[in-house]
Design a protein around this motif. Structure first.
Motif, PDB file in Angstrom:
ATOM      1  N   SER A  98       4.441 -10.632  14.714  1.00 37.12           N
ATOM      2  CA  SER A  98       5.389  -9.929  13.851  1.00 37.12           C
ATOM      3  C   SER A  98       5.470  -8.475  14.287  1.00 37.12           C
ATOM      4  N   TRP A  99       6.683  -7.934  14.342  1.00 37.58           N
ATOM      5  CA  TRP A  99       6.934  -6.578  14.810  1.00 37.58           C
ATOM      6  C   TRP A  99       7.151  -5.648  13.627  1.00 37.58           C
ATOM      7  N   GLU A 100       6.577  -4.457  13.735  1.00 32.46           N
ATOM      8  CA  GLU A 100       6.811  -3.450  12.709  1.00 32.46           C
ATOM      9  C   GLU A 100       8.248  -2.927  12.817  1.00 32.46           C
ATOM     10  N   LYS A 101       8.804  -2.510  11.691  1.00 30.99           N
ATOM     11  CA  LYS A 101      10.185  -2.039  11.679  1.00 30.99           C
ATOM     12  C   LYS A 101      10.378  -0.761  12.487  1.00 30.99           C
ATOM     13  N   ASP A 102       9.319   0.052  12.589  1.00 34.20           N
ATOM     14  CA  ASP A 102       9.465   1.291  13.348  1.00 34.20           C
ATOM     15  C   ASP A 102       9.380   1.063  14.858  1.00 34.20           C
ATOM     16  N   GLY A 103       9.056  -0.186  15.263  1.00 28.97           N
ATOM     17  CA  GLY A 103       9.017  -0.511  16.685  1.00 28.97           C
ATOM     18  C   GLY A 103       7.813   0.009  17.436  1.00 28.97           C
ATOM     19  N   ARG A 104       6.815   0.487  16.744  1.00 28.44           N
ATOM     20  CA  ARG A 104       5.652   1.075  17.417  1.00 28.44           C
ATOM     21  C   ARG A 104       4.516   0.092  17.651  1.00 28.44           C
ATOM     22  N   SER A 105       4.546  -1.045  16.980  1.00 26.30           N
ATOM     23  CA  SER A 105       3.433  -1.992  17.131  1.00 26.30           C
ATOM     24  C   SER A 105       3.870  -3.385  16.724  1.00 26.30           C
ATOM     25  N   ALA A 106       3.039  -4.352  17.120  1.00 25.67           N
ATOM     26  CA  ALA A 106       3.230  -5.747  16.720  1.00 25.67           C
ATOM     27  C   ALA A 106       1.862  -6.325  16.390  1.00 25.67           C
ATOM     28  N   THR A 107       1.824  -7.195  15.418  1.00 23.70           N
ATOM     29  CA  THR A 107       0.576  -7.828  15.000  1.00 23.70           C
ATOM     30  C   THR A 107       0.615  -9.296  15.404  1.00 23.70           C
ATOM     31  N   LEU A 108      -0.441  -9.726  16.091  1.00 25.03           N
ATOM     32  CA  LEU A 108      -0.550 -11.123  16.535  1.00 25.03           C
ATOM     33  C   LEU A 108      -1.749 -11.757  15.828  1.00 25.03           C
ATOM     34  N   SER A 109      -1.563 -12.966  15.365  1.00 24.29           N
ATOM     35  CA  SER A 109      -2.621 -13.611  14.592  1.00 24.29           C
ATOM     36  C   SER A 109      -2.688 -15.089  14.909  1.00 24.29           C
ATOM     37  N   ILE A 123      -8.623 -14.753  20.497  1.00 22.88           N
ATOM     38  CA  ILE A 123      -7.278 -14.307  20.854  1.00 22.88           C
ATOM     39  C   ILE A 123      -7.393 -12.943  21.540  1.00 22.88           C
ATOM     40  N   THR A 124      -6.524 -12.721  22.528  1.00 19.86           N
ATOM     41  CA  THR A 124      -6.534 -11.472  23.298  1.00 19.86           C
ATOM     42  C   THR A 124      -5.102 -11.048  23.577  1.00 19.86           C
ATOM     43  N   SER A 125      -4.847  -9.758  23.404  1.00 20.54           N
ATOM     44  CA  SER A 125      -3.521  -9.215  23.708  1.00 20.54           C
ATOM     45  C   SER A 125      -3.653  -7.734  24.009  1.00 20.54           C
ATOM     46  N   SER A 126      -3.110  -7.315  25.161  1.00 21.71           N
ATOM     47  CA  SER A 126      -3.118  -5.896  25.566  1.00 21.71           C
ATOM     48  C   SER A 126      -4.513  -5.294  25.506  1.00 21.71           C
ATOM     49  N   GLY A 127      -5.509  -6.064  25.923  1.00 25.62           N
ATOM     50  CA  GLY A 127      -6.876  -5.562  25.967  1.00 25.62           C
ATOM     51  C   GLY A 127      -7.619  -5.616  24.646  1.00 25.62           C
ATOM     52  N   LYS A 128      -6.976  -6.083  23.608  1.00 24.49           N
ATOM     53  CA  LYS A 128      -7.635  -6.190  22.303  1.00 24.49           C
ATOM     54  C   LYS A 128      -7.991  -7.651  22.039  1.00 24.49           C
ATOM     55  N   THR A 129      -9.202  -7.850  21.492  1.00 24.63           N
ATOM     56  CA  THR A 129      -9.729  -9.210  21.325  1.00 24.63           C
ATOM     57  C   THR A 129     -10.300  -9.398  19.924  1.00 24.63           C
ATOM     58  N   ALA A 130     -10.104 -10.598  19.411  1.00 18.86           N
ATOM     59  CA  ALA A 130     -10.760 -11.021  18.159  1.00 18.86           C
ATOM     60  C   ALA A 130     -11.187 -12.465  18.354  1.00 18.86           C
ATOM     61  N   GLU A 153      -6.847 -11.710  14.060  1.00 10.71           N
ATOM     62  CA  GLU A 153      -5.667 -10.831  14.090  1.00 10.71           C
ATOM     63  C   GLU A 153      -5.937  -9.615  14.972  1.00 10.71           C
ATOM     64  N   VAL A 154      -4.934  -9.225  15.771  1.00  8.33           N
ATOM     65  CA  VAL A 154      -4.991  -7.991  16.557  1.00  8.33           C
ATOM     66  C   VAL A 154      -3.628  -7.304  16.455  1.00  8.33           C
ATOM     67  N   THR A 155      -3.638  -5.990  16.545  1.00 17.37           N
ATOM     68  CA  THR A 155      -2.402  -5.194  16.529  1.00 17.37           C
ATOM     69  C   THR A 155      -2.304  -4.431  17.840  1.00 17.37           C
ATOM     70  N   VAL A 156      -1.152  -4.518  18.490  1.00 14.92           N
ATOM     71  CA  VAL A 156      -0.968  -3.891  19.801  1.00 14.92           C
ATOM     72  C   VAL A 156       0.235  -2.945  19.750  1.00 14.92           C
ATOM     73  N   PRO A 157       0.218  -1.896  20.560  1.00 16.10           N
ATOM     74  CA  PRO A 157       1.361  -0.972  20.577  1.00 16.10           C
ATOM     75  C   PRO A 157       2.551  -1.572  21.324  1.00 16.10           C
ATOM     76  N   THR A 158       3.753  -1.151  20.937  1.00 19.46           N
ATOM     77  CA  THR A 158       4.991  -1.572  21.602  1.00 19.46           C
ATOM     78  C   THR A 158       5.888  -0.361  21.813  1.00 19.46           C
ATOM     79  N   LYS A 159       6.764  -0.453  22.816  1.00 20.51           N
ATOM     80  CA  LYS A 159       7.699   0.635  23.094  1.00 20.51           C
ATOM     81  C   LYS A 159       8.830   0.676  22.064  1.00 20.51           C
ATOM     82  N   ASP A 160       9.267  -0.493  21.658  1.00 25.72           N
ATOM     83  CA  ASP A 160      10.295  -0.593  20.623  1.00 25.72           C
ATOM     84  C   ASP A 160      10.172  -1.974  19.978  1.00 25.72           C
TER      85      ASP A 160
END
Length: 204
Positions: A98-109, A123-130, A153-160
């Motif tokens: 799911s993507w945040e409305k401001d476009g700065r991050s997305a949460t993967l679960s 789970i692993t995404s953009s170097g973050k692991t749970a 759950e992990v939260t990763v940064p996004t460009k938009d």
């Protein structure tokens, strides 16, 4: 008789040597042929530069138009979420991005049902692991009255908010080596298996 006579009537000399004539002096420098003028290159360079600028402007305008069309298409299909189920090593894992409305991050679960099997889910995404590992109850140990499902759950940064995100899901049961699958989620509610390129059905 008078011997006086005109000078032009005298008998020419029998001298046979060639007659000498003086060599004319060279013409003055001002009278010499002028050198051809240099070709002027500045106007040509100016025209070439102007053409290059014009062509660059056309390319930029075309690129901007294409970018705007892509943005419009993305906005029209934007859902901000993507979900699919994976079955790995006999274990079903529900995954969601799911993507945040401001476009700065997305949460993967990821979720997995509770059971009494020993298993590892990571789970692993953009170097973050749970990760979470569960174990069956030992001998003479009472099982938990209410088994708890696995939730990671992990939260990763996004460009938009239109940027795709990838999630690696690793599952290992008590009798098998870890197995990993990687999924690319897109905010238009689509998901693709990166290894096969296959589109995965959405979980509703």
């Amino acid at each position: 008789m008078d011997k006086t006579h005109d000078w032009w009537a005298e008998t020419p000399s029998h001298d046979t040597s060639p007659t000498w004539y003086p060599t004319p002096p060279p013409p003055p420098k001002s009278a010499q042929r002028p050198a051809p003028p240099r070709r002027r290159t500045w106007p040509t360079l100016t025209v070439i530069t102007a053409l290059a600028v014009a062509i660059a402007g056309v390319w930029k305008t075309a690129a901007d138009d294409k970018r705007e069309r892509n943005r419009a298409e993305q906005a029209a299909t934007y859902k901000g979420v993507s979900a699919t189920d994976l079955t790995i090593d006999g274990i079903t894992v529900e995954t969601l991005a799911s993507w945040e409305k401001d476009g700065r991050s997305a949460t993967l679960s990821a979720w997995a049902d509770a059971d009494t099997k020993q298993k590892l889910i990571r789970i692993t995404s953009s170097g973050k692991t749970a990760e979470e590992e569960t174990h069956p109850p030992k001998k003479n140990q009472s099982p938990m009255p209410i088994p708890m499902p696995t939730h990671l759950e992990v939260t990763v940064p996004t460009k938009d908010r239109y940027q795709p995100v990838r999630l690696k899901v690793t599952v290992s049961s008590s009798h098998h080596q870890p197995t990993t699958r990687e999924i690319e989620f897109r905010p238009d509610r689509t998901a693709t298996d990166t290894a096969t390129g296959k589109h995965l059905p959405q979980h509703h």
